[in-house]
Design an enzyme around this catalytic site. Structure first.
Site, mmCIF file in Angstrom:
data_model
loop_
_atom_site.group_PDB
_atom_site.id
_atom_site.type_symbol
_atom_site.label_atom_id
_atom_site.label_comp_id
_atom_site.label_asym_id
_atom_site.label_seq_id
_atom_site.Cartn_x
_atom_site.Cartn_y
_atom_site.Cartn_z
ATOM 1 N N ALA A 257 -3.853 1.449 5.928
ATOM 2 C CA ALA A 257 -2.689 1.589 5.047
ATOM 3 C C ALA A 257 -1.893 0.288 4.999
ATOM 4 C CB ALA A 257 -1.847 2.778 5.488
ATOM 5 N N SER A 258 -0.580 0.392 4.894
ATOM 6 C CA SER A 258 0.256 -0.788 4.643
ATOM 7 C C SER A 258 0.417 -1.695 5.857
ATOM 8 C CB SER A 258 1.633 -0.355 4.150
ATOM 9 O OG SER A 258 1.526 0.295 2.895
ATOM 10 N N THR A 259 -0.103 -1.282 7.021
ATOM 11 C CA THR A 259 0.022 -2.150 8.197
ATOM 12 C C THR A 259 -0.745 -3.454 8.022
ATOM 13 O OG1 THR A 259 -1.847 -1.031 9.251
ATOM 14 C CG2 THR A 259 0.367 -0.195 9.757
ATOM 15 N N ILE A 260 -1.691 -3.498 7.076
ATOM 16 C CA ILE A 260 -2.460 -4.734 6.886
ATOM 17 C C ILE A 260 -1.891 -5.599 5.750
ATOM 18 C CG2 ILE A 260 -4.594 -3.957 7.943
ATOM 19 C CD1 ILE A 260 -4.132 -3.912 4.152
#
Length: 620
Positions: free
Chosen positions: A330-333
């Site tokens: 998800a948005s952690t990358i």
């Protein structure tokens, strides 16, 4: 009538006959005596060594002595795996005339379940009959007393006292330390292939998972031997010679019990994983997967009922979520994506795009939505990370292309095992054109690339991969291999384990590292940041990135409604972070399954870890 005349005896003939008979008898006696002498010579001279050895073998036995298994401690010297004395009921099958009858009579004295009897009989088939095999372990004091009184009735049945592995913290460290269990046929085969079977002559247990298995040879030690004199019943009379066993080495881990307990409390009642590491060395500070299970159940053989309960549980406690849990990142990358975009010249620190609330590929009708339905207007790289703008990263992913994304992300460790010192680790998936062709026999489509920009599509990762890739960001490219072992101790001497490093990630303009780190710090410290609420009022600085991983696809015009979905289909909450913001000493990765937003669920877990870490001085 004339009387018949009696014959006169021939004394000379009789004497001659007697002499002949005496000579034959004497010759037989001499022959027999020669045979006896020859046999005595053969037995006592020619075959002396053979029969002496056999005689000594009947009188003297060589008994292997199991070494004490090494202990396991946390970084502060708190005992995590110890050896405690237990009594066990054991049988030497060779010395029992009727094994079935003996088992039945023993079951009348103490409780021996049919499952324990079946397990014992299976062990009898696998092992040599002159070996002592445990029928029941962990006997109570009352059971020991009853058996001791009746032991004279059961030849070949003994009461043995030995050390057994115990894990005082139960399920707190199961997925990192692992557990030991009985040596089975597969273990024996592996030991023979490695030419280690002789060293396990007196051992019954072996590491099954986790550190117990990975460092088995360090923990096990070296077998010893005793020469003992026995009587005609096989009972030991005295010890003639002793070659003592060498205990295994103690393991000193980098884990901190307090930080681990904090992770457990933060995930109480939830499914998820927490991993914390020191980015400077790769030392793992916390390693927790929830829910867990009690490893003590496996040490003496877990019952079928207990194992089936674990195996069929909806919560999947047997899965090590830190290294085996597979999640869309998800948005952690997004920080990683932004760095690649900067390095490839796709974006600059000041370039902007317009966000109408969605992204649409040319000549495609489908709209890829931003989590803010009405958009955020003009967005640059800082705002895109701080507010987790999806449209910005949709556009960037398409301009980068699948090949650049896949090749660059592999440098951060995605799609590869980290090299941590346990065997139970998944590589997860970093998709590419070749991967999709091999997996589905399909080409790569432009729409597949769009979702990669926000860590969805076919991309999966483990919490540990997220932590190590975040450590690369805060280290400005330097990459360390995560490790649970800090060092070993043997006979009071501590030997540190050197930390390993991976090839560094290099970019064209090193200043771009700071752009990403500034944006991650502002994600935590500015009101618009998605992690702002979780970190208000901290006494330390930090940076991070939230994520909300979608599990099932939602129709283009539909609105996400968690209550309308089954629990296992709800979004995962995710967070990666570090502290302090300058020269970080701790990096965390959090995944909480099926609980929604990363900022509202996962980031507060990170806050609890950081609060404990800095208040307790773990980094000292």
């Amino acid at each position: 009538m004339r009387r018949q005349r009696e014959a006169i005896q021939d004394h000379a003939a009789e004497a001659q006959l007697f002499k002949r008979r005496a000579l034959v008898a004497f010759s037989l006696v001499v022959l027999l005596f020669v045979i006896i002498l020859f046999n005595m010579y053969h037995l006592q001279v020619r075959s002396y060594h053979e029969y002496q050895t056999r005689s000594e073998g009947n009188r003297i036995k060589v008994v292997p002595v199991a070494p004490n298994r090494g202990l396991i401690y946390d970084r502060n010297g708190i005992l995590l795996a110890e050896n405690t004395p237990v009594h066990s009921l054991e049988i030497i099958p060779e010395q029992v005339a009727d094994l079935t009858k003996t088992l039945a009579e023993l079951a009348e004295l103490i409780e021996i379940t049919p499952e324990q009897q079946q397990s014992f009989l299976q062990d009898v088939q696998r092992q040599r009959r002159f070996n002592s095999i445990a029928l029941k372990e962990q006997l109570t004091e009352q059971e020991v007393a009853v058996l001791a009184v009746n032991q004279h009735r059961f030849p070949g049945v003994t009461l043995e006292a030995r050390l057994s592995r115990t894990y005082p913290f139960g399920d707190l460290f199961t997925h990192s330390i692992g557990y030991i269990g009985r040596i089975n046929s597969n273990d024996l085969q592996r030991l023979r292939e490695q030419d280690l079977a002789a060293n396990y002559a007196a051992s019954r247990d072996i590491g099954k998972i986790g550190l117990e298995r990975y460092y088995e040879q360090l923990l096990h030690g070296t077998v010893g031997y005793q020469e003992v004199e026995v009587n005609n019943r096989g009972r030991v009379i005295r010890t003639l010679r002793s070659d003592p066993a060498i205990s295994g080495k103690d393991l000193i881990l980098s884990l901190d019990v307090g930080l681990q307990l904090t992770a457990q409390q933060a995930l109480e009642g939830l499914r998820g994983a927490v991993v914390a590491l020191d980015p400077r060395t790769g030392a793992i500070l916390a390693f927790y997967s929830n829910p867990g299970y009690d490893p003590n159940l496996f040490v003496h053989g877990i019952s079928s009922a207990n194992y089936n309960a674990l195996l069929n549980s909806f919560d999947r406690p047997l899965i090590n979520r830190v290294t085996q849990g597979i999640y869309p990142p998800a948005s952690t990358i997004k920080p990683h994506m932004a760095l690649i975009g900067l390095d490839q010249g796709i974006i600059t620190p000041t370039s902007r795009i317009w966000d109408p609330g969605y992204y649409q590929l040319p000549n495609y009708s489908r709209r890829f939505r931003n989590w803010r339905r009405h958009g955020q207007g003009w967005v640059n790289v800082y705002g895109a990370i701080i507010q987790s703008n999806d449209t910005y990263f949709y556009d960037m992913a398409v301009r980068l292309g699948i090949d650049a994304i896949s090749d660059s992300m592999k440098q951060f460790g995605f799609g590869q095992r980290t090299g941590i010192d346990i065997h139970e680790e998944s590589a997860a998936i970093m998709p590419s054109r070749g991967w999709k062709r091999a997996r589905f026999n399909q080409p790569w489509f432009p729409g597949d690339t769009v979702s990669l920009g926000i860590g969805q599509s076919y991309w999966t990762t483990t919490p540990l991969q997220l932590a190590t890739s975040t450590a690369i960001l805060v280290n400005r490219g330097d990459s360390v291999v995560p490790a649970l072992l800090q060092g070993t101790r043997f006979q009071g001497e501590f030997e540190a384990k050197p930390y390993q490093r991976q090839p560094a990630v290099r970019i064209q303009d090193p200043q771009h590292w700071q752009v990403i780190l500034d944006a991650m710090e502002q994600t935590v410290n500015t009101r618009e940041g998605t992690a702002f609420r979780a970190f208000q009022g901290t006494s330390y600085s930090s940076g991070g990135k939230t994520g909300t991983a979608q599990i099932v696809s939602i129709a283009q015009d539909a609105k996400y409604d968690a209550d309308a979905l089954q629990e296992q289909h709800r979004d995962n909450a995710m967070y990666v972070g570090y502290a302090p913001a300058v020269d970080p000493t701790i990096v965390v990765a959090i995944v909480v399954e099926n609980t929604g937003g990363g900022g509202s669920t996962a980031a507060p877990v990170a806050r609890q870890l950081f609060d404990y870490y800095f208040s307790a001085g773990v980094n000292q």
